[in-house]
Scaffold this motif. Structure first.
Motif, mmCIF file in Angstrom:
data_model
loop_
_atom_site.group_PDB
_atom_site.id
_atom_site.type_symbol
_atom_site.label_atom_id
_atom_site.label_comp_id
_atom_site.label_asym_id
_atom_site.label_seq_id
_atom_site.Cartn_x
_atom_site.Cartn_y
_atom_site.Cartn_z
ATOM 1 N N ALA A 1 37.270 48.150 30.101
ATOM 2 C CA ALA A 1 37.790 47.975 31.458
ATOM 3 C C ALA A 1 39.258 48.393 31.521
ATOM 4 O O ALA A 1 39.701 49.016 32.505
ATOM 5 C CB ALA A 1 37.638 46.518 31.891
ATOM 6 N N ALA A 2 40.022 48.068 30.478
ATOM 7 C CA ALA A 2 41.427 48.469 30.440
ATOM 8 C C ALA A 2 41.552 49.989 30.408
ATOM 9 O O ALA A 2 42.433 50.570 31.059
ATOM 10 C CB ALA A 2 42.113 47.849 29.222
ATOM 11 N N ARG B 1 48.017 42.800 36.573
ATOM 12 C CA ARG B 1 46.633 42.342 36.458
ATOM 13 C C ARG B 1 46.334 42.100 34.977
ATOM 14 O O ARG B 1 46.730 42.872 34.116
ATOM 15 C CB ARG B 1 45.672 43.390 37.021
ATOM 16 C CG ARG B 1 45.871 43.653 38.516
ATOM 17 C CD ARG B 1 45.305 45.010 38.916
ATOM 18 N NE ARG B 1 43.874 45.123 38.684
ATOM 19 C CZ ARG B 1 42.935 44.749 39.556
ATOM 20 N NH1 ARG B 1 43.288 44.246 40.730
ATOM 21 N NH2 ARG B 1 41.661 44.882 39.278
ATOM 22 N N TYR B 2 45.579 41.016 34.686
ATOM 23 C CA TYR B 2 45.323 40.634 33.300
ATOM 24 C C TYR B 2 43.829 40.469 33.069
ATOM 25 O O TYR B 2 43.134 39.800 33.834
ATOM 26 C CB TYR B 2 46.065 39.330 32.983
ATOM 27 C CG TYR B 2 45.729 38.724 31.638
ATOM 28 C CD1 TYR B 2 45.724 39.502 30.483
ATOM 29 C CD2 TYR B 2 45.439 37.374 31.522
ATOM 30 C CE1 TYR B 2 45.415 38.948 29.258
ATOM 31 C CE2 TYR B 2 45.140 36.802 30.295
ATOM 32 C CZ TYR B 2 45.127 37.594 29.166
ATOM 33 O OH TYR B 2 44.820 37.036 27.959
ATOM 34 N N LEU B 3 43.340 41.080 32.002
ATOM 35 C CA LEU B 3 41.929 40.975 31.604
ATOM 36 C C LEU B 3 41.849 39.920 30.502
ATOM 37 O O LEU B 3 42.358 40.121 29.409
ATOM 38 C CB LEU B 3 41.416 42.320 31.103
ATOM 39 C CG LEU B 3 41.746 43.520 32.004
ATOM 40 C CD1 LEU B 3 41.218 44.809 31.381
ATOM 41 C CD2 LEU B 3 41.168 43.312 33.395
ATOM 42 N N HIS B 4 41.201 38.807 30.785
ATOM 43 C CA HIS B 4 41.269 37.631 29.915
ATOM 44 C C HIS B 4 40.045 37.506 29.012
ATOM 45 O O HIS B 4 38.904 37.572 29.467
ATOM 46 C CB HIS B 4 41.394 36.363 30.761
ATOM 47 C CG HIS B 4 41.398 35.102 29.948
ATOM 48 N ND1 HIS B 4 42.457 34.740 29.152
ATOM 49 C CD2 HIS B 4 40.466 34.135 29.795
ATOM 50 C CE1 HIS B 4 42.180 33.592 28.549
ATOM 51 N NE2 HIS B 4 40.980 33.216 28.924
ATOM 52 N N TYR B 5 40.312 37.304 27.700
ATOM 53 C CA TYR B 5 39.247 37.054 26.732
ATOM 54 C C TYR B 5 39.009 35.545 26.621
ATOM 55 O O TYR B 5 39.925 34.777 26.315
ATOM 56 C CB TYR B 5 39.635 37.627 25.369
ATOM 57 C CG TYR B 5 38.623 37.396 24.276
ATOM 58 C CD1 TYR B 5 37.298 37.814 24.419
ATOM 59 C CD2 TYR B 5 38.982 36.752 23.091
ATOM 60 C CE1 TYR B 5 36.370 37.606 23.419
ATOM 61 C CE2 TYR B 5 38.057 36.546 22.083
ATOM 62 C CZ TYR B 5 36.749 36.972 22.253
ATOM 63 O OH TYR B 5 35.825 36.759 21.263
ATOM 64 N N SER B 6 37.786 35.102 26.853
ATOM 65 C CA SER B 6 37.488 33.673 26.956
ATOM 66 C C SER B 6 37.736 32.899 25.673
ATOM 67 O O SER B 6 38.078 31.723 25.700
ATOM 68 C CB SER B 6 36.022 33.483 27.368
ATOM 69 O OG SER B 6 35.745 34.185 28.558
ATOM 70 N N TYR B 7 37.532 33.558 24.517
ATOM 71 C CA TYR B 7 37.670 32.861 23.240
ATOM 72 C C TYR B 7 39.005 33.121 22.564
ATOM 73 O O TYR B 7 39.132 32.984 21.359
ATOM 74 C CB TYR B 7 36.560 33.298 22.270
ATOM 75 C CG TYR B 7 35.168 32.914 22.697
ATOM 76 C CD1 TYR B 7 34.948 31.805 23.499
ATOM 77 C CD2 TYR B 7 34.068 33.658 22.284
ATOM 78 C CE1 TYR B 7 33.677 31.449 23.889
ATOM 79 C CE2 TYR B 7 32.782 33.311 22.668
ATOM 80 C CZ TYR B 7 32.594 32.201 23.466
ATOM 81 O OH TYR B 7 31.323 31.857 23.843
ATOM 82 N N MET B 8 40.016 33.497 23.323
ATOM 83 C CA MET B 8 41.300 33.867 22.731
ATOM 84 C C MET B 8 41.822 32.764 21.813
ATOM 85 O O MET B 8 41.911 31.607 22.203
ATOM 86 C CB MET B 8 42.332 34.155 23.826
ATOM 87 C CG MET B 8 43.658 34.673 23.291
ATOM 88 S SD MET B 8 43.510 36.245 22.404
ATOM 89 C CE MET B 8 43.194 37.365 23.765
ATOM 90 N N ASN B 9 42.137 33.147 20.569
ATOM 91 C CA ASN B 9 42.647 32.202 19.579
ATOM 92 C C ASN B 9 43.825 32.843 18.856
ATOM 93 O O ASN B 9 43.768 33.197 17.704
ATOM 94 C CB ASN B 9 41.552 31.835 18.575
ATOM 95 C CG ASN B 9 42.029 30.790 17.570
ATOM 96 O OD1 ASN B 9 43.002 30.088 17.814
ATOM 97 N ND2 ASN B 9 41.345 30.711 16.441
ATOM 98 N N GLY C 1 41.495 51.446 33.670
ATOM 99 C CA GLY C 1 42.613 51.136 34.556
ATOM 100 C C GLY C 1 42.556 49.793 35.227
ATOM 101 O O GLY C 1 43.242 49.563 36.232
ATOM 102 N N ALA C 2 41.753 48.849 34.666
ATOM 103 C CA ALA C 2 41.576 47.556 35.330
ATOM 104 C C ALA C 2 42.761 46.612 35.141
ATOM 105 O O ALA C 2 42.932 45.684 35.936
ATOM 106 C CB ALA C 2 40.305 46.879 34.830
ATOM 107 N N GLY C 3 43.575 46.817 34.104
ATOM 108 C CA GLY C 3 44.704 45.912 33.904
ATOM 109 C C GLY C 3 45.147 45.867 32.467
ATOM 110 O O GLY C 3 44.731 46.677 31.628
ATOM 111 N N ALA D 1 47.457 48.777 27.861
ATOM 112 C CA ALA D 1 46.918 49.186 29.160
ATOM 113 C C ALA D 1 46.764 50.702 29.138
ATOM 114 O O ALA D 1 47.310 51.394 28.269
ATOM 115 C CB ALA D 1 47.836 48.746 30.291
ATOM 116 N N SER D 2 46.025 51.220 30.096
ATOM 117 C CA SER D 2 45.837 52.669 30.165
ATOM 118 C C SER D 2 47.070 53.341 30.784
ATOM 119 O O SER D 2 47.789 52.723 31.589
ATOM 120 C CB SER D 2 44.607 53.004 31.007
ATOM 121 O OG SER D 2 44.866 52.727 32.378
#
Length: 305
Positions: A229-230, A188-196, A233-235, A167-168
């Motif tokens: 985005a992180a 707050r969590y910034l989610h990656y759709s293809y997380m593997n 300061g988004a999360g 995070a920042s």
């Protein structure tokens, strides 16, 4: 009986005019030469040669077969010579599928350096985070990141891929720095759709639970967007260091909960066959294997603390 060997033997008999001379030319025994001709006539249901104790003559059918056999053998010899040349100097079009973020950041120089060494290879690099079917879609090599599923494809590990939660500094100053896994619930969590990521990782389990609860505030199928985005300061974001290393080294992002960092995953080169592998593919895989270093160059300046 090998049809090509029999054909070569027949052509040798016609050219030499005798079985014994053909045996010397082909480095076969006279008995085997005779056997090849007999089997060939049996398969074709026709006599190709008239034999006497003094000479061998070609029948009308044998004369026609001789003409076609010479053309076929010449084509085979030319094809083998061309393939042998390819083994010496790789050339042709090399079709590669690669993940978007990794390719944008780390493949332009690799491809340039590869083509400097092998200038006769044309590279067609297609970027996609989708799991392509390399056989059906005509790719020579596909680069994949993550845990590989069992398949008939061949996988060569190219580099370890480290994944970190970060995070920042501004975000952490406002919302606090997590000290325990339980503290993630308040962030707050910034989610990656293809997380593997390795599902045994505790950080992953917590963040996956947050995503299922729809408490992630921003989702995207592109890691670069989430890292940016992180930085703003988004999360919190969980991303590979090959994307986040520049921001981490510049102090724009800070690693959070380093003691719970997931087990590194891998960057793999996937291809269809191990045997008779085209030289252009073998050269590319071998070139990649040592290119990024151990650890990869993007990890060299990143602290684990």
């Amino acid at each position: 009986m090998d049809r090509i060997d029999a054909m070569r033997t027949f052509v040798a008999v016609v050219n030499e005019g005798s079985f014994s001379k053909a045996a010397t030319t082909t480095q076969l025994s006279p008995q085997l030469v005779s056997k090849y001709i007999a089997k060939l006539e049996e398969q074709l249901h026709t006599r190709l040669l008239n034999r006497t104790t003094r000479k061998v003559s070609v029948t009308e059918a044998g004369s026609q077969y001789f003409i076609h056999a010479q053309q076929i053998l010449l084509s085979i010899d030319e094809m083998e010579a061309q393939l042998g040349g390819l083994q010496q100097l790789p050339k042709g079009i090399l079709r590669i599928s690669a993940p978007v973020s990794f390719a944008l950041k780390h493949m332009a120089k690799l491809v340039t350096d590869f083509q400097t060494r092998y200038p006769s290879v044309t590279v067609d690099l297609q970027l996609s985070d989708r799991k392509v079917d390399i056989v059906e879609e005509g790719f020579d090599v596909a680069l994949r990141i993550g845990q590989l599923e069992s398949s008939s494809l061949i996988a060569k590990k190219i580099a370890p891929i480290r994944v970190v939660l970060c995070a920042s500094p501004d975000y952490l100053n406002i919302h606090g720095t997590p000290k325990r896994l339980e503290d993630l619930e308040a962030h707050r969590y910034l989610h990656y759709s293809y997380m593997n990521i390795d599902t045994k990782g505790q950080v992953f389990k917590y963040l996956k639970a947050k995503q299922l609860k729809e408490s992630s505030v921003f989702r995207s199928n592109n890691g670069d967007v989430l890292v940016e985005a992180a930085i703003e300061g988004a999360g919190l974001v969980l991303q590979p260091t090959f994307i986040a290393s520049k921001a981490l080294n510049a102090g724009k992002l800070v690693i959070v909960l380093p003691e719970y960092e997931p087990t590194p995953i891998g960057l793999y080169a996937i291809y269809a066959h191990r045997k008779l592998l085209p030289h252009k593919i073998r050269c590319f895989i071998d070139f990649m294997a040592d290119y990024y270093g151990t650890p990869p160059y993007w990890d060299e300046c990143i602290s684990r603390k």
